[in-house]
Design an enzyme around this catalytic site. Structure first.
Site, PDB file in Angstrom:
ATOM      1  N   LYS A  31       0.859  -1.192   0.000  1.00 30.20           N
ATOM      2  CA  LYS A  31       0.000   0.000   0.000  1.00 30.20           C
ATOM      3  C   LYS A  31       0.893   1.240   0.000  1.00 30.20           C
ATOM      4  O   LYS A  31       1.495   1.598   1.009  1.00 30.20           O
ATOM      5  CB  LYS A  31      -0.885   0.045   1.253  1.00 30.20           C
ATOM      6  CG  LYS A  31      -1.919   1.154   1.151  1.00 30.20           C
ATOM      7  CD  LYS A  31      -2.456   1.608   2.493  1.00 30.20           C
ATOM      8  CE  LYS A  31      -1.863   2.874   3.001  1.00 30.20           C
ATOM      9  NZ  LYS A  31      -1.928   4.048   2.126  1.00 30.20           N
ATOM     10  N   GLU A  71       9.989   2.069  10.473  1.00 33.08           N
ATOM     11  CA  GLU A  71      10.998   3.108  10.245  1.00 33.08           C
ATOM     12  C   GLU A  71      10.265   4.440  10.361  1.00 33.08           C
ATOM     13  O   GLU A  71       9.406   4.745   9.543  1.00 33.08           O
ATOM     14  CB  GLU A  71      11.632   2.889   8.864  1.00 33.08           C
ATOM     15  CG  GLU A  71      12.975   3.557   8.743  1.00 33.08           C
ATOM     16  CD  GLU A  71      12.842   4.973   8.253  1.00 33.08           C
ATOM     17  OE1 GLU A  71      12.753   5.885   9.114  1.00 33.08           O
ATOM     18  OE2 GLU A  71      12.820   5.175   7.032  1.00 33.08           O
ATOM     19  N   CYS A  91      13.394  11.303   6.504  1.00 38.40           N
ATOM     20  CA  CYS A  91      13.437  10.826   7.892  1.00 38.40           C
ATOM     21  C   CYS A  91      14.781  11.150   8.518  1.00 38.40           C
ATOM     22  O   CYS A  91      14.868  11.342   9.714  1.00 38.40           O
ATOM     23  CB  CYS A  91      13.158   9.331   7.924  1.00 38.40           C
ATOM     24  SG  CYS A  91      14.107   8.416   6.722  1.00 38.40           S
ATOM     25  N   GLU A 120       9.495  16.468  15.091  1.00 38.88           N
ATOM     26  CA  GLU A 120       9.877  16.327  13.685  1.00 38.88           C
ATOM     27  C   GLU A 120       9.034  17.266  12.825  1.00 38.88           C
ATOM     28  O   GLU A 120       7.814  17.146  12.788  1.00 38.88           O
ATOM     29  CB  GLU A 120       9.678  14.877  13.218  1.00 38.88           C
ATOM     30  CG  GLU A 120      10.172  14.676  11.801  1.00 38.88           C
ATOM     31  CD  GLU A 120      10.015  13.245  11.306  1.00 38.88           C
ATOM     32  OE1 GLU A 120       8.905  12.672  11.446  1.00 38.88           O
ATOM     33  OE2 GLU A 120      10.987  12.699  10.771  1.00 38.88           O
TER      34      GLU A 120
HETATM   35  O1  TXE Z   1       2.459   9.886   7.452  1.00 35.96           O
HETATM   36  P1  TXE Z   1       1.770   8.535   7.893  1.00 35.96           P
HETATM   37  P2  TXE Z   1       1.826  11.278   7.011  1.00 35.96           P
HETATM   38  C1  TXE Z   1       6.309  11.902   9.385  1.00 35.96           C
HETATM   39  C2  TXE Z   1       6.481  13.374   9.104  1.00 35.96           C
HETATM   40  C3  TXE Z   1       5.139  13.780   8.614  1.00 35.96           C
HETATM   41  C4  TXE Z   1       4.240  12.916   9.470  1.00 35.96           C
HETATM   42  C5  TXE Z   1       2.867  12.708   8.902  1.00 35.96           C
HETATM   43  O2  TXE Z   1       6.804  14.044  10.302  1.00 35.96           O
HETATM   44  O3  TXE Z   1       4.881  15.118   8.837  1.00 35.96           O
HETATM   45  O4  TXE Z   1       4.915  11.700   9.568  1.00 35.96           O
HETATM   46  O5  TXE Z   1       2.940  12.258   7.567  1.00 35.96           O
HETATM   47  C6  TXE Z   1      -0.362   4.910   6.076  1.00 35.96           C
HETATM   48  N1  TXE Z   1      -3.174   2.222   9.419  1.00 35.96           N
HETATM   49  N2  TXE Z   1       6.761  11.061   8.304  1.00 35.96           N
HETATM   50  O6  TXE Z   1       0.558  11.584   7.712  1.00 35.96           O
HETATM   51  O7  TXE Z   1       0.391   8.769   8.394  1.00 35.96           O
HETATM   52  C7  TXE Z   1      -0.484   6.029   5.095  1.00 35.96           C
HETATM   53  O8  TXE Z   1      -1.599   5.828   4.249  1.00 35.96           O
HETATM   54  C8  TXE Z   1      -2.325   1.808   8.457  1.00 35.96           C
HETATM   55  C9  TXE Z   1       8.036  10.424   8.493  1.00 35.96           C
HETATM   56  O9  TXE Z   1       1.770  11.261   5.567  1.00 35.96           O
HETATM   57  O10 TXE Z   1       2.717   7.884   8.807  1.00 35.96           O
HETATM   58  C10 TXE Z   1       0.855   5.935   4.394  1.00 35.96           C
HETATM   59  O11 TXE Z   1       0.839   4.893   3.422  1.00 35.96           O
HETATM   60  N3  TXE Z   1      -1.646   2.630   7.661  1.00 35.96           N
HETATM   61  C11 TXE Z   1       8.356   9.476   7.465  1.00 35.96           C
HETATM   62  C12 TXE Z   1       1.796   5.564   5.537  1.00 35.96           C
HETATM   63  O12 TXE Z   1       0.959   5.020   6.547  1.00 35.96           O
HETATM   64  C13 TXE Z   1      -1.802   3.943   7.841  1.00 35.96           C
HETATM   65  C14 TXE Z   1       7.709   9.468   6.186  1.00 35.96           C
HETATM   66  C15 TXE Z   1       2.554   6.749   6.127  1.00 35.96           C
HETATM   67  O13 TXE Z   1       1.658   7.740   6.524  1.00 35.96           O
HETATM   68  C16 TXE Z   1      -2.684   4.442   8.828  1.00 35.96           C
HETATM   69  C17 TXE Z   1       6.441  10.138   6.134  1.00 35.96           C
HETATM   70  C18 TXE Z   1      -3.380   3.527   9.626  1.00 35.96           C
HETATM   71  N4  TXE Z   1      -4.222   3.917  10.587  1.00 35.96           N
HETATM   72  C19 TXE Z   1       6.026  10.908   7.180  1.00 35.96           C
HETATM   73  N5  TXE Z   1      -2.657   5.794   8.764  1.00 35.96           N
HETATM   74  C20 TXE Z   1       9.648   8.748   7.494  1.00 35.96           C
HETATM   75  N6  TXE Z   1       9.870   7.872   8.456  1.00 35.96           N
HETATM   76  O14 TXE Z   1      10.450   8.942   6.606  1.00 35.96           O
HETATM   77  C21 TXE Z   1      -1.807   6.126   7.769  1.00 35.96           C
HETATM   78  N7  TXE Z   1      -1.304   5.003   7.205  1.00 35.96           N
END
Ligand code: TXE
Length: 486
Positions: free
Chosen positions: A169, A244, A278, A379
Site C-alpha cells: 500500500k 521506520e 526521515c 519532527e
Molecule cells: O504519514 P503517515 P503522514 C512523518 C512526518 C510527517 C508525518 C505525517 O513528520 O509530517 O509523519 O505524515 C499509512 N493504518 N513522516 O501523515 O500517516 C499512510 O496511508 C495503516 C516520516 O503522511 O505515517 C501511508 O501509506 N496505515 C516518514 C503511511 O501510513 C496507515 C515518512 C505513512 O503515513 C494508517 C512520512 C493507519 N491507521 C512521514 N494511517 C519517514 N519515516 O520517513 C496512515 N497510514
C-alpha cells in the site's frame, strides 16, 4: 490496482485525485481501495505463497529480482519523471535514485540462494538437528510519500528474496509510481499474486491489511504516531513488524572541522529533498567558538538555493509534497517564533515567481534555539533548521541524545579519537562522520528509540523476513521413555 496479476478497478468504484505539488493541481486519479480489495489481494498473495512462488528455486527467485532491477534501470528516466511530478522530488535527485534502486534488487537477488540453515552439533546422542530459514508468508508493505519507490524497494527486495509474497500500500499522496513499478513486476515475469498493489487511505486500506489474519508481517515507514498505532494493531495478531519512523537528527560541528565541508553537509542535511526525509539533520549543533562564523556561512550558502520546478534539473529546493505537510511546516515556523527562536532566514511561504502556485516554503534557519523548545524536539519534516550551540563533547552528546528519536546523526571533526568516541556515544542507528545523507543497499539502516524497530538494507535486513525452523531427526531408532522429556 494490481491483484493476483490482474489490473482491477476498486470495489468502491471510487477514485481520488493525486496532486502535483508544483502546480497544486490534480494530475492523476488513483483507485480508492477498501477492505474488499485488501481481502482479495491477501488471498492472491497467500495463494501465490503456497503455490507458484514456493515452487521456484531460490536461484530462480533471485533471477527474477535481477530481471526486475534491469527493467527499473531501463525505465529510470520515466519513473523519475512520474515521481517528480507526483511528489515534487527533484528530478536531479530522482534520476540518481532510480539508477541506484536496481542495486537493491541485484543485491537481494544475489542473496536469495545464500539463505542457509545450520547443522547443530546437538548434545543428544542419536539425533540429527538442523535449521531451515523459511519465509514468513504474506507481507504487508506500507510506505510513505517522501521517497515512494526507494522506501518500497527497501521492503520489497528483501521480502521477495526471502520467499515471501507482498501486498503493497503506497501513500495516498504519492501512489502513481507504484503502478509503474507494478507493470515492471509483471514484465519481469513474477508469478501472479507475488506482488499486489492496493492504493488508498490508511484507515481504509492500511488497517484491514495489518489486521488480516493471513498477513504474517507488517513492514511500515511513516510518522511515529502512525507507527505506534500500526504497532498496536499488529500486536493484536502477534505479527512480525519492522518500523521506520523518522527522527530529529543532530548534525554536530566541532571547532576542528573542515568548515567548508561541514557547511555543505549541514545544508544538504536539512534542505535536500526540502527537508522531507526521515534522516533530515534538523538540529545543527555548533561548537560555541565557531557558532557566529558558521551561522554566517550557513546563511550565505542557504540563500543561494534555487527553488522552482522539480522537473528542472537545476532546481535545488522543490515544493513540499502535500498540502497538510505544507501547513504543518508553516505551523512549526510560527511555533518557533512564538517560542522565541530567532529566524535568520526564510520563515515564510516562498513568494518567488519560479515557485508558481506550488506549496513552497523558504529554506528557514533559526538560531537562539533552546534544546527544550518544541522546534528542537518535534519532527517538522520540512526545510527548517534549528541551530544550537554547545561547549564540549559531553554537552553535544547530551543535547544530541536528548530526544525521543534516534535515527541518524552527523559529526564533523578532523579528530579520529573524537569521531570514534562520538559514533559510540550517539544514540542513533546511523552515524555519519564528515558526510551526511549517505545510504547503500549494503549498509543496515534503521532507528534507535522511537525512530523504529528492525533494519532495512544490508545482509541483516533479510533476517527480518525469515523465521527459523528447528528440525529434529532420530537416527538411533530406540524409542525413549514416553513419559519424560528427551
Ligand atoms: O504519514 P503517515 P503522514 C512523518 C512526518 C510527517 C508525518 C505525517 O513528520 O509530517 O509523519 O505524515 C499509512 N493504518 N513522516 O501523515 O500517516 C499512510 O496511508 C495503516 C516520516 O503522511 O505515517 C501511508 O501509506 N496505515 C516518514 C503511511 O501510513 C496507515 C515518512 C505513512 O503515513 C494508517 C512520512 C493507519 N491507521 C512521514 N494511517 C519517514 N519515516 O520517513 C496512515 N497510514
Amino acid at each position: 490496482m494490481l491483484i493476483g496479476g490482474k489490473w482491477v478497478d476498486p470495489a468502491s468504484a471510487e477514485w481520488f485525485e493525486s496532486m502535483n505539488p508544483f502546480t497544486a493541481k490534480p494530475w492523476a486519479l488513483v483507485p480508492r481501495g477498501s477492505k474488499a480489495d485488501v481481502d482479495q489481494a491477501i488471498a492472491a498473495a497467500k495463494c501465490a505463497f503456497l503455490g507458484e512462488w514456493r515452487k521456484l528455486t531460490a536461484t530462480a527467485r533471485g533471477a527474477l529480482l535481477h530481471k526486475f532491477g534491469d527493467l527499473v534501470a531501463a525505465e529510470a528516466q520515466r519513473l523519475a519523471e512520474i515521481e517528480s511530478t507526483d511528489n515534487g522530488k527533484l528530478i536531479a535527485e530522482m534520476r540518481g535514485q532510480l539508477n541506484y534502486i536496481p542495486q537493491w534488487f541485484y543485491y537481494y537477488g544475489g542473496l536469495a540462494d545464500k539463505i542457509e540453515g545450520r547443522v547443530i552439533p546437538i548434545d543428544k546422542p542419536g539425533v540429527f538437528n538442523f535449521t531451515r530459514e523459511e519465509p514468513l508468508g504474506v507481507v504487508a508493505a506500507i510506505t510513505p510519500w517522501n521517497s515512494p519507490l526507494l522506501l518500497a524497494t527497501w521492503k520489497l527486495a528483501p521480502a521477495l528474496a526471502a520467499g515471501n509474497t507482498v501486498v503493497w500500500k503506497p501513500s495516498e499522496f504519492s501512489s502513481v509510481s507504484a503502478f509503474a513499478f507494478g507493470e515492471l513486476f509483471e514484465k519481469a515475469g513474477f508469478p501472479p499474486g507475488v506482488v499486489n498493489i492496493i492504493t488508498g487511505f490508511g484507515n481504509e486500506v492500511g488497517e484491514p491489511l495489518i489486521t488480516h489474519q493471513d498477513v504474517a508481517k507488517v513492514a511500515f515507514t511513516g510518522g511515529d504516531k502512525t507507527g505506534e498505532h500500526v504497532y498496536g494493531l499488529a500486536a493484536r495478531g502477534i505479527k512480525h513488524v519492522t518500523l521506520e519512523l523518522g527522527g530529529k537528527s543532530a548534525n554536530i560541528v566541532f571547532d576542528d572541522a573542515d568548515l567548508d565541508q561541514a557547511v555543505k553537509g549541514v545544508v544538504s542535511g536539512i534542505f535536500a529533498a526540502t527537508g522531507q526525509t526521515c534522516i533530515a539533520g534538523s538540529r545543527a549543533l555548533i561548537h560555541r567558538s565557531i557558532h557566529a562564523e558558521f551561522v554566517e556561512r550557513l546563511l550565505d550558502l542557504a540563500k543561494t538555493a534555487r527553488m522552482g520546478n522539480p522537473l528542472d534539473a537545476s532546481t535545488q529546493v522543490g515544493p513540499v509534497t502535500t498540502r497538510p505537510q505544507y501547513e504543518k511546516i508553516l505551523d512549526y515556523i510560527r511555533i518557533a517564533k512564538e517560542e522565541g527562536a530567532v529566524c535568520r532566514l526564510g520563515g515564510a511561504p516562498a513568494q518567488r515567481e519560479e515557485c508558481g502556485s506550488g506549496w513552497f516554503v523558504e529554506p528557514t534557519i533559526f538560531t537562539g534555539v533552546n534544546p527544550e523548545m518544541r522546534i528542537a524536539n518535534e519532527e517538522v519534516f520540512g526545510p527548517v533548521l534549528s541551530v544550537i550551540p554547545f561547549d564540549d563533547e559531553d554537552e553535544a552528546v547530551r543535547i544530541a541524545n536528548n530526544t525521543v528519536y534516534g535515527l541518524a546523526a552527523g559529526v564533523w571533526t578532523q579528530s579520529i579519537r573524537r569521531a570514534l568516541l562520538m559514533s559510540e556515544r550517539l544514540e542513533a542507528g546511523t552515524v555519519w562522520v564528515n558526510t551526511y545523507r549517505a545510504v547503500s543497499y549494503m549498509s543496515p539502516f534503521g532507528g534507535y528509540k522511537r525512530s523504529g524497530i528492525g533494519r532495512e538494507s544490508g545482509i541483516d535486513a533479510i533476517r527480518d523476513y525469515l523465521q527459523t525452523k528447528s528440525v529434529w531427526i532420530d537416527i538411533a531408532g530406540n524409542a525413549p521413555n514416553p513419559f519424560v522429556m528427551r
